[in-house]
Design a protein around this motif. Structure first.
Motif, PDB file in Angstrom:
ATOM      1  N   ASP A 142       0.844  -1.190   0.000  1.00 45.31           N
ATOM      2  CA  ASP A 142       0.000   0.000   0.000  1.00 45.31           C
ATOM      3  C   ASP A 142       0.889   1.253   0.000  1.00 45.31           C
ATOM      4  N   LYS A 143       0.844   2.083   1.033  1.00 39.86           N
ATOM      5  CA  LYS A 143       1.656   3.308   1.059  1.00 39.86           C
ATOM      6  C   LYS A 143       2.822   3.191   2.039  1.00 39.86           C
ATOM      7  N   ILE A 144       3.285   1.946   2.251  1.00 37.70           N
ATOM      8  CA  ILE A 144       4.440   1.695   3.116  1.00 37.70           C
ATOM      9  C   ILE A 144       5.470   0.897   2.328  1.00 37.70           C
ATOM     10  N   VAL A 145       6.724   1.366   2.353  1.00 40.96           N
ATOM     11  CA  VAL A 145       7.835   0.623   1.757  1.00 40.96           C
ATOM     12  C   VAL A 145       8.854   0.383   2.868  1.00 40.96           C
ATOM     13  N   THR A 146       9.247  -0.885   3.032  1.00 41.09           N
ATOM     14  CA  THR A 146      10.229  -1.236   4.052  1.00 41.09           C
ATOM     15  C   THR A 146      11.441  -1.902   3.417  1.00 41.09           C
ATOM     16  N   GLY A 147      12.577  -1.767   4.086  1.00 42.75           N
ATOM     17  CA  GLY A 147      13.818  -2.377   3.626  1.00 42.75           C
ATOM     18  C   GLY A 147      14.449  -3.187   4.736  1.00 42.75           C
ATOM     19  N   ALA A 148      15.211  -4.219   4.346  1.00 43.17           N
ATOM     20  CA  ALA A 148      15.772  -5.156   5.315  1.00 43.17           C
ATOM     21  C   ALA A 148      16.953  -4.604   6.111  1.00 43.17           C
ATOM     22  N   GLY A 149      17.808  -3.804   5.486  1.00 40.27           N
ATOM     23  CA  GLY A 149      18.972  -3.305   6.210  1.00 40.27           C
ATOM     24  C   GLY A 149      19.954  -2.623   5.279  1.00 40.27           C
ATOM     25  N   ALA A 150      21.113  -2.295   5.814  1.00 40.21           N
ATOM     26  CA  ALA A 150      22.120  -1.532   5.076  1.00 40.21           C
ATOM     27  C   ALA A 150      22.476  -2.171   3.733  1.00 40.21           C
ATOM     28  N   GLY A 151      22.546  -3.483   3.681  1.00 38.55           N
ATOM     29  CA  GLY A 151      22.881  -4.165   2.437  1.00 38.55           C
ATOM     30  C   GLY A 151      21.775  -4.133   1.402  1.00 38.55           C
ATOM     31  N   ALA A 152      20.610  -3.641   1.791  1.00 34.31           N
ATOM     32  CA  ALA A 152      19.461  -3.591   0.882  1.00 34.31           C
ATOM     33  C   ALA A 152      19.077  -2.157   0.513  1.00 34.31           C
ATOM     34  N   VAL A 153      19.966  -1.211   0.757  1.00 33.37           N
ATOM     35  CA  VAL A 153      19.657   0.204   0.497  1.00 33.37           C
ATOM     36  C   VAL A 153      19.254   0.445  -0.949  1.00 33.37           C
ATOM     37  N   THR A 154      19.983  -0.107  -1.889  1.00 32.03           N
ATOM     38  CA  THR A 154      19.673   0.140  -3.303  1.00 32.03           C
ATOM     39  C   THR A 154      18.307  -0.428  -3.663  1.00 32.03           C
ATOM     40  N   GLU A 155      18.039  -1.661  -3.265  1.00 34.46           N
ATOM     41  CA  GLU A 155      16.727  -2.268  -3.542  1.00 34.46           C
ATOM     42  C   GLU A 155      15.607  -1.466  -2.886  1.00 34.46           C
ATOM     43  N   PHE A 156      15.847  -1.004  -1.663  1.00 31.88           N
ATOM     44  CA  PHE A 156      14.867  -0.204  -0.923  1.00 31.88           C
ATOM     45  C   PHE A 156      14.556   1.095  -1.674  1.00 31.88           C
ATOM     46  N   ALA A 157      15.587   1.816  -2.058  1.00 30.90           N
ATOM     47  CA  ALA A 157      15.377   3.080  -2.777  1.00 30.90           C
ATOM     48  C   ALA A 157      14.691   2.847  -4.123  1.00 30.90           C
ATOM     49  N   LEU A 158      15.105   1.813  -4.832  1.00 26.76           N
ATOM     50  CA  LEU A 158      14.471   1.512  -6.120  1.00 26.76           C
ATOM     51  C   LEU A 158      13.006   1.106  -5.943  1.00 26.76           C
ATOM     52  N   LYS A 159      12.689   0.418  -4.851  1.00 25.48           N
ATOM     53  CA  LYS A 159      11.300   0.047  -4.588  1.00 25.48           C
ATOM     54  C   LYS A 159      10.457   1.293  -4.298  1.00 25.48           C
ATOM     55  N   ILE A 160      11.044   2.258  -3.603  1.00 24.38           N
ATOM     56  CA  ILE A 160      10.342   3.527  -3.365  1.00 24.38           C
ATOM     57  C   ILE A 160      10.077   4.230  -4.691  1.00 24.38           C
ATOM     58  N   ILE A 161      11.083   4.288  -5.549  1.00 24.02           N
ATOM     59  CA  ILE A 161      10.928   4.930  -6.862  1.00 24.02           C
ATOM     60  C   ILE A 161       9.857   4.214  -7.678  1.00 24.02           C
ATOM     61  N   GLU A 162       9.868   2.898  -7.642  1.00 27.79           N
ATOM     62  CA  GLU A 162       8.841   2.122  -8.356  1.00 27.79           C
ATOM     63  C   GLU A 162       7.446   2.454  -7.824  1.00 27.79           C
ATOM     64  N   ALA A 163       7.312   2.511  -6.492  1.00 27.91           N
ATOM     65  CA  ALA A 163       6.009   2.789  -5.888  1.00 27.91           C
ATOM     66  C   ALA A 163       5.493   4.179  -6.273  1.00 27.91           C
ATOM     67  N   ILE A 164       6.388   5.141  -6.360  1.00 23.51           N
ATOM     68  CA  ILE A 164       5.979   6.523  -6.631  1.00 23.51           C
ATOM     69  C   ILE A 164       5.864   6.812  -8.125  1.00 23.51           C
TER      70      ILE A 164
END
Length: 183
Positions: A142-164
């Motif tokens: 929905d309107k929440i994006v979570t990331g696993a940790g420091a090693g997942a920063v790129t995936e986390f940021a890309l998931k935010i970009i995808e969501a927006i």
């Protein structure tokens, strides 16, 4: 898209700075908000960051989203009544919530991950007892994006970009930063 990023001493350096750098590449604006109302906040590994605004001056309506990096700061954030009140304001106004590593614990204690798929740093599950933890680098629910940790920063940021902005924009940024293009 304007994002407020909470920083207190002990924030996880790469989660705050790496995520911000990638989000800014997509055209998003990220302001560092000092939870402690200090001009400079120091990360877990000594990185000193000049903050943009003080939490006491934060206007929720100015922002579209809140970013909560993890690190030692998460313990402070989830125990501070003002922080929790601001997070609640973001949620009540149907704004985006982004959290990585131990950052999702702030959302968890407020019940925002109840019945929701999320990811976070191992051992943080006690703060999200009714959440649905998945073993992924980044999760969009929905309107929440979570990331696993420091090693997942790129995936986390890309998931935010995808969501927006959508998958095409996320793929463009992924290619531009050469993330996994050599695999």
């Amino acid at each position: 898209m304007k994002i407020a990023c909470f920083l207190a001493d002990g924030f996880e350096d790469i989660e705050a700075l790496g995520t911000t750098a990638i989000l800014r590449r997509s055209g998003m604006t990220v302001d560092y908000i000092s939870v402690l109302n200090q001009t400079v906040q120091t990360g877990s590994f000594g990185t000193r960051v000049l903050t943009d605004k003080m939490m006491k001056d934060l206007i929720v309506d100015y922002y579209d989203a809140l970013l909560i990096p993890g690190g030692r700061q998460a313990s402070y954030l989830r125990s501070d009544k003002t922080v929790l009140s601001i997070v609640k304001s973001f949620k009540d106004k149907d704004k985006w919530l982004f959290a990585i590593c131990a950052g999702p614990t702030v959302l968890g204690i407020l019940g925002y991950l109840d019945g929701v798929k999320y990811t976070s740093f191992p051992t943080t599950e006690e703060f999200m007892p009714k959440g649905i933890k998945v073993n992924q680098a980044a999760v969009w629910s929905d309107k929440i994006v979570t990331g696993a940790g420091a090693g997942a920063v790129t995936e986390f940021a890309l998931k935010i970009i995808e969501a927006i902005y959508g998958i095409e924009k996320a793929n463009q940024i992924q290619e531009r930063i050469l993330f996994r293009v050599f695999e």
